[in-house]
Design an enzyme around this catalytic site. Structure first.
Site, PDB file in Angstrom:
ATOM      1  CG  HIS A  55      20.798   8.580  31.855  1.00  0.00           C
ATOM      2  ND1 HIS A  55      20.345   7.543  32.652  1.00  0.00           N
ATOM      3  CD2 HIS A  55      19.693   9.078  31.237  1.00  0.00           C
ATOM      4  CE1 HIS A  55      19.029   7.432  32.509  1.00  0.00           C
ATOM      5  NE2 HIS A  55      18.613   8.352  31.661  1.00  0.00           N
ATOM      6  CD  GLN A 104      20.255  11.993  33.209  1.00  0.00           C
ATOM      7  OE1 GLN A 104      19.467  12.236  32.303  1.00  0.00           O
ATOM      8  NE2 GLN A 104      19.987  11.130  34.170  1.00  0.00           N
ATOM      9  CE1 TYR A 164      17.439   6.995  26.170  1.00  0.00           C
ATOM     10  CE2 TYR A 164      17.077   7.085  28.534  1.00  0.00           C
ATOM     11  CZ  TYR A 164      16.637   7.318  27.239  1.00  0.00           C
ATOM     12  OH  TYR A 164      15.394   7.860  27.014  1.00  0.00           O
ATOM     13  CB  ALA A 167      19.159   4.464  34.964  1.00  0.00           C
ATOM     14  CG  HIS A 168      15.814   5.518  32.999  1.00  0.00           C
ATOM     15  ND1 HIS A 168      15.643   6.856  33.227  1.00  0.00           N
ATOM     16  CD2 HIS A 168      15.513   4.906  34.176  1.00  0.00           C
ATOM     17  CE1 HIS A 168      15.281   7.063  34.493  1.00  0.00           C
ATOM     18  NE2 HIS A 168      15.199   5.874  35.082  1.00  0.00           N
TER      19      HIS A 168
HETATM   20  C1  FMN Z   1       8.839  13.925  30.920  1.00  0.00           C
HETATM   21  C2  FMN Z   1       9.888  13.023  31.511  1.00  0.00           C
HETATM   22  C3  FMN Z   1      11.167  13.054  31.008  1.00  0.00           C
HETATM   23  C4  FMN Z   1      12.176  12.234  31.576  1.00  0.00           C
HETATM   24  N1  FMN Z   1      13.468  12.355  31.124  1.00  0.00           N
HETATM   25  C5  FMN Z   1      14.475  11.735  31.807  1.00  0.00           C
HETATM   26  C6  FMN Z   1      15.837  12.039  31.520  1.00  0.00           C
HETATM   27  O1  FMN Z   1      16.174  12.878  30.677  1.00  0.00           O
HETATM   28  N2  FMN Z   1      16.777  11.371  32.247  1.00  0.00           N
HETATM   29  C7  FMN Z   1      16.461  10.461  33.219  1.00  0.00           C
HETATM   30  O2  FMN Z   1      17.351   9.917  33.857  1.00  0.00           O
HETATM   31  N3  FMN Z   1      15.169  10.175  33.513  1.00  0.00           N
HETATM   32  C8  FMN Z   1      14.181  10.807  32.858  1.00  0.00           C
HETATM   33  N4  FMN Z   1      12.874  10.587  33.212  1.00  0.00           N
HETATM   34  C9  FMN Z   1      12.560   9.641  34.297  1.00  0.00           C
HETATM   35  C10 FMN Z   1      12.530  10.382  35.631  1.00  0.00           C
HETATM   36  O3  FMN Z   1      13.796  10.918  35.945  1.00  0.00           O
HETATM   37  C11 FMN Z   1      12.084   9.481  36.796  1.00  0.00           C
HETATM   38  O4  FMN Z   1      13.039   8.455  36.925  1.00  0.00           O
HETATM   39  C12 FMN Z   1      10.676   8.888  36.627  1.00  0.00           C
HETATM   40  O5  FMN Z   1       9.804   9.819  36.034  1.00  0.00           O
HETATM   41  C13 FMN Z   1      10.090   8.471  37.963  1.00  0.00           C
HETATM   42  O6  FMN Z   1      10.024   9.561  38.853  1.00  0.00           O
HETATM   43  P1  FMN Z   1       8.615  10.321  39.209  1.00  0.00           P
HETATM   44  O7  FMN Z   1       7.701   9.293  39.798  1.00  0.00           O
HETATM   45  O8  FMN Z   1       9.015  11.364  40.196  1.00  0.00           O
HETATM   46  O9  FMN Z   1       8.097  10.868  37.939  1.00  0.00           O
HETATM   47  C14 FMN Z   1      11.859  11.365  32.641  1.00  0.00           C
HETATM   48  C15 FMN Z   1      10.553  11.352  33.138  1.00  0.00           C
HETATM   49  C16 FMN Z   1       9.567  12.169  32.591  1.00  0.00           C
HETATM   50  C17 FMN Z   1       8.188  12.137  33.165  1.00  0.00           C
END
Ligand code: FMN
Length: 403
Positions: free
Chosen positions: A167, A101, A172, A169-170
């Site tokens: 990426h 990613q 960024y 989303a989220h």
């Molecule tokens: C420790 C941690 C680090 C994460 N880092 C990223 C990341 O680098 N890129 C990303 O797209 N999402 C990141 N996420 C979000 C996860 O990809 C995911 O969207 C979110 O945790 C929900 O999924 P889950 O219920 O399976 O945890 C991170 C989540 C956690 C818990």
């Protein structure tokens, strides 16, 4: 044979099953951003644990978009390719599949991490969590960032990865362009949905040009943000259609939320003690500040936070799946085997992806396959989330139970 454990295809990439380890920042890179031996061992557990595909935690495409989280992996210069290649080679040596990613953090970081005087964003609006007022990007700089995404994707391919994920989303950089909440531009990069999507379209096209037509290109999109002008499911479906129309993408992963949406991305518990131990600036506060967080901030946030619901982005993913013919990956709250199986069987999603459960149980896929488990043990305490600010990734549950 269950659909969850049937083969799946993303572009030219054949996967042994439909369970994916979604991108999760590891904090295991060395001080130059190169993947380390520890990172390989961390990934190896997923391969040995039966996961169909690993998507790495985000790798930075530029220093000015570097994460403030602990030890981000970087892919912003050619010297890093050999370390990535070594790690990917070992993963392939044990028959694993791995996609990298890539990201630019935009305003969702700290200038002390980027080394720049100010953060960069579509508009000069601070992220409510990070608070620094970013500078609006000039058109020339936007073009440069698009070029750097393409250059990073080329390095991903050279390193031997099985694909690249953009990426988007989220909170960024790319997702702040997509969102009306953070993009108030009046030029061709803001305003209408088409204009806000332009940077993503041009990034996908530039990436495709660099990696060629057979290299899998994925994207992660947000389906929900708080506030009237935040991204909502219907708009996410439109963006997914636009992604497909570029003809430059092989799969769309559907997520939600950003740092300023508190826990829409993850839901579950408000990790008060994890915040006070690991998350800056709270971990550096004195007794009075910590008391305020414990007795005022935490109860308010626990009240505001959306409830945890299994597969909380699945219904939007299903809408996206109806609208496009590209494979869809649903992330967020995937916990029980029965739920994941029915999500795939009922055609709501092609793949499911997981972050938190696999930190605790990297072998969850094998446990499901061998009928040794019906559901993940992760209870969404969310300490892993906040701890990545100052420590490498791991499940911190025991630490807090025993203290
Ligand atoms: C420790 C941690 C680090 C994460 N880092 C990223 C990341 O680098 N890129 C990303 O797209 N999402 C990141 N996420 C979000 C996860 O990809 C995911 O969207 C979110 O945790 C929900 O999924 P889950 O219920 O399976 O945890 C991170 C989540 C956690 C818990």
């Amino acid at each position: 044979m269950s659909e969850l454990f049937s083969q799946g295809i993303i572009g030219q990439l054949k996967l042994e099953n439909r369970m994916i380890r979604t991108a999760s920042h590891e904090g295991l890179a060395d001080r130059h951003g190169a993947p380390t031996q520890e990172q390989y061992h961390f990934y190896r557990a997923f391969v040995e644990g039966g996961i169909g595909l690993i998507i790495t935690g985000y790798a930075g495409i530029m220093q000015n978009g570097k994460s403030s989280l602990y030890h981000m992996t970087m892919i912003d210069n050619d010297e890093l390719i050999s370390a990535h290649r070594e790690m990917v080679g070992k993963i392939h040596g044990i028959a694993g599949k791995i996609v990298c990613q890539i990201a630019h953090c935009g305003r969702q970081t700290l200038s002390e991490a980027t080394g720049e005087a100010v953060l960069l964003a579509p508009s000069s609006i601070p992220n409510r969590f990070f608070k620094e007022v970013p500078r609006e990007l000039a058109q020339k700089e936007i073009k440069d960032i698009i070029g750097q995404f393409a250059a990073a994707a080329k390095r991903v391919r050279k390193a031997g990865y099985d694909g690249v994920q953009i990426h988007g989303a989220h909170g960024y950089l790319l997702s702040t362009f997509l969102s009306r909440r953070s993009n108030k531009r009046k030029d061709r990069w803001g305003g209408s949905a088409e204009n806000r999507f332009r940077i993503v379209a041009e990034t996908l096209k530039a990436v495709r040009e660099e990696v060629g037509k057979n290299f899998p290109v994925l994207i992660k999109l947000n389906s929900f943000e708080r506030g009237n002008d935040g991204i909502k499911p219907a708009e996410c479906v439109d963006f997914a259609r636009m992604v497909e129309k570029t003809g430059c993408c092989d799969a769309v992963e559907i997520s939600a939320g950003s740092n300023e949406d508190s826990f829409y991305m993850a839901r579950g518990s408000f990790p008060t003690e994890g915040i006070l131990k690991y998350l800056r600036p709270y971990c550096k506060m004195g007794k009075i500040g910590k008391g305020f967080i414990r007795h005022v901030v935490a109860p308010i946030n626990s009240y505001l936070k959306p409830p945890f619901k299994e597969g909380y982005n699945l219904e939007t993913a299903a809408k996206v799946k109806q609208a496009i013919s590209l494979p869809v990956i649903a992330v967020g709250g995937m916990r029980s085997k029965a739920f994941m199986e029915s999500a795939v069987r009922e055609g709501k999603t092609d793949f499911v992806s997981l972050a938190r459960p696999l930190i605790l149980e990297p072998d969850l896929a094998n446990k499901f396959m061998k009928n040794e488990s019906e559901s993940a043990k992760c209870d969404n305490c969310n300490i892993c989330f906040v701890a990545t600010d100052t420590a490498p990734i791991r499940c911190h549950k025991d630490e807090f139970i025993s203290s």
